[in-house]
Design an enzyme around this catalytic site. Structure first.
Site, PDB file in Angstrom:
ATOM      1  N   ARG A  83       0.819  -1.212   0.000  1.00 16.94           N
ATOM      2  CA  ARG A  83       0.000   0.000   0.000  1.00 16.94           C
ATOM      3  C   ARG A  83       0.850   1.258   0.000  1.00 16.94           C
ATOM      4  NH1 ARG A  83      -2.878  -3.424   3.199  1.00 16.94           N
ATOM      5  NH2 ARG A  83      -2.137  -2.582   5.163  1.00 16.94           N
TER       6      ARG A  83
ATOM      7  N   TYR B  72       0.318   4.736  -2.130  1.00 11.59           N
ATOM      8  CA  TYR B  72       0.208   6.086  -1.553  1.00 11.59           C
ATOM      9  C   TYR B  72       1.286   7.012  -2.111  1.00 11.59           C
ATOM     10  CZ  TYR B  72      -2.729   3.423   1.623  1.00 11.59           C
ATOM     11  OH  TYR B  72      -3.687   2.593   2.133  1.00 11.59           O
TER      12      TYR B  72
ATOM     13  N   TYR C 178     -12.243  10.700   1.929  1.00 15.57           N
ATOM     14  CA  TYR C 178     -13.433  10.531   2.763  1.00 15.57           C
ATOM     15  C   TYR C 178     -13.054  10.760   4.220  1.00 15.57           C
ATOM     16  CZ  TYR C 178     -12.328   5.905   4.668  1.00 15.57           C
ATOM     17  OH  TYR C 178     -11.773   4.865   5.363  1.00 15.57           O
TER      18      TYR C 178
END
Lengths: 89, 284
Positions: B79, B83, B105
Site C-alpha cells: 500500500r 500512496y 473521505y
C-alpha cells in the site's frame, strides 16, 4: 423516475428524511418517484441495490481499505541456523 | 493604450493543492468551504469510501480523477507504493501550475498518509498547500456509540501498531482500535487478515484487559440511507467474529480513575495561598 443521486442528497440534507423509519422513508421515496433499487435499499438496509443501479461502480473500502498510516516494521530476524548449519554463508 | 498582455508577460501560474475531507456520509457532512475548494479547482483527485460517493462528487466538478485504481487488484502491491503514487500524480498537476483539490473521505488528515505527505512535498517545493478538515469516522463513533473522550480519556491506535511495537495502554481510558480487520499484516499488501491474527491481538490486549471484557464493533454509515452498525461481544470472542476493514473496535475502560491525592493537596495549597493573598491585598 427521479435521479437517485439527487434523492440521496435530499435525504442527506433533510433531518426528517435522514432519520425517518425505513417504512416511512420508503413511502416518501415512492411519492418522489424514486427508483425501485433505492426503495429496495432503504427497505433492506443493503446499499448494493443502489450500487447495481448506478452501474455497479465500487471503489469502496470493502475492497480497498482506506489510506492508513504507514507502519514500517523492523525486518524480521533471520531464522536461527538449523543444527549443523554454519551461520557463515 | 493597449493593456493586453502577451502570454510571455503573464506570470507563470503557480500550482496549489488543497486536501479536503468529504466527511463520512454522502451529502450530510461536506463543509461549505470544502465544497468551494472542489468547485474552484482545476483538477480533483478522489480517494473515497464508496463508488456512489464518487459519483456524487463527479456532479460537483467535470474533472474528477479516482485514485482507487492505483491499489491494483489488492493482492501483491504494497500500500505504501500506492500512496507514494498518489502523491506523485497529484504533484505532477501542481507542478504543471494547476489548482488541485484532493478529496478524501472522512478527515483527510486522520489515518491517511498521502494528504500529509503531498502537503509536505508541495510546501517544500514552494507551492501553496492546505488541509481542510472533515467529519471523521472517529467523530461519528463518538456520536453513534455515545462516547465522550473527555470523560475518562480515549486512546486511538491502528491495531497493527499494538503488534509491531510494544505500546503501553491505559486501561482507565477508552481504547479505540482502527483497522482490526487487517491487523498484523506484515506484508502491507493484504486488505484483510484472519482469526489467527486477531487472536494475536487479543493475546496482547489480554495483558491489560480480562477476556470477558466488552468489545464494541462499530461501522459508521457512508450513505444517507444507512444506519450505523454496532455489535457487542467480548475480547475472547473477537478472533471468531468477522470484522471488515472499515469496522472499528472499542474497548471501554476496565479500571476506574484513581485520584492523585498528592497533587490534589498541592493544588489546594495553591488555592489557599491565592485566597490569602487576595484577602491581604483587598484589606489595604
Amino acid at each position: 423516475m427521479t435521479n437517485t443521486i439527487d434523492l440521496l442528497e435530499s435525504i442527506a440534507t433533510d433531518a426528517s428524511l435522514r432519520h425517518a423509519p425505513a417504512h416511512d422513508l420508503e413511502q416518501m421515496l415512492d411519492a418522489m418517484h424514486a427508483s425501485d433499487a433505492l426503495k429496495q435499499a432503504v427497505r433492506t438496509g443493503d446499499a448494493v441495490h443502489v450500487k447495481i443501479e448506478l452501474g455497479g461502480k465500487d471503489g469502496s473500502v470493502n475492497q480497498n481499505p482506506p489510506p492508513s498510516n504507514i507502519h514500517m516494521p523492523p525486518p524480521p530476524p533471520p531464522p536461527p541456523p538449523s543444527p549443523g548449519e554454519s551461520i557463515i554463508s | 493604450m493597449d493593456t493586453a498582455q502577451t502570454e510571455t508577460d503573464m506570470p507563470n501560474p503557480r500550482g496549489s493543492i488543497a486536501c479536503v475531507g468529504l466527511g463520512m456520509v454522502l451529502g450530510s457532512h461536506l463543509s461549505p468551504l470544502s465544497r468551494s475548494h472542489i468547485e474552484q479547482a482545476d483538477v480533483v483527485f478522489a480517494a473515497l469510501s464508496d463508488g456512489i460517493v464518487e459519483l456524487w462528487l463527479e456532479r460537483m466538478h467535470p474533472d474528477v480523477r479516482s485514485l482507487q485504481s492505483y491499489y491494483g487488484d489488492g493482492t501483491d502491491k504494497p500500500r505504501i507504493d500506492t500512496y507514494r503514487e498518489w502523491v506523485e500524480v497529484m504533484m505532477t498537476e501542481v507542478r504543471a501550475g494547476k489548482k488541485v483539490c484532493a478529496v478524501f473521505y472522512g478527515h483527510p488528515g486522520v489515518f491517511a498518509w498521502s494528504p500529509h505527505e503531498v502537503i509536505r512535498v508541495a510546501r517544500e517545493e514552494g507551492f501553496a498547500a492546505h488541509m481542510e478538515p472533515g467529519i471523521s469516522a472517529e467523530d461519528c463513533l463518538y456520536a453513534d456509540v455515545g462516547i465522550d473522550p473527555g470523560r475518562c480519556g480515549c486512546q486511538h491506535y491502528e491495531a497493527t501498531q499494538l503488534l509491531f511495537y510494544k505500546t503501553p495502554l491505559n486501561p482507565q481510558a477508552y481504547l479505540v482500535l482502527w483497522q482490526v480487520g487487517l491487523v498484523g499484516d506484515l506484508s502491507m499488501k493484504r486488505f484483510s487478515t484472519g482469526p489467527e491474527y486477531r487472536q494475536v491481538l487479543v493475546d496482547v490486549l489480554s495483558h491489560d484487559y480480562p477476556l470477558d471484557h466488552e468489545a464494541i464493533i462499530y461501522r459508521g454509515a457512508t450513505l444517507p440511507i444507512q444506519q450505523p452498525r454496532i455489535r457487542r461481544t467480548t475480547l475472547r470472542e473477537l478472533p471468531d467474529t468477522d470484522i471488515s476493514s472499515e469496522e472499528t473496535v472499542v474497548l471501554p475502560p476496565t479500571q476506574s480513575l484513581t485520584s492523585n491525592d498528592e497533587i490534589l493537596r498541592r493544588l489546594t495549597e495553591i488555592d489557599r495561598a491565592q485566597i490569602t493573598s487576595a484577602n491581604t491585598n483587598g484589606g489595604i
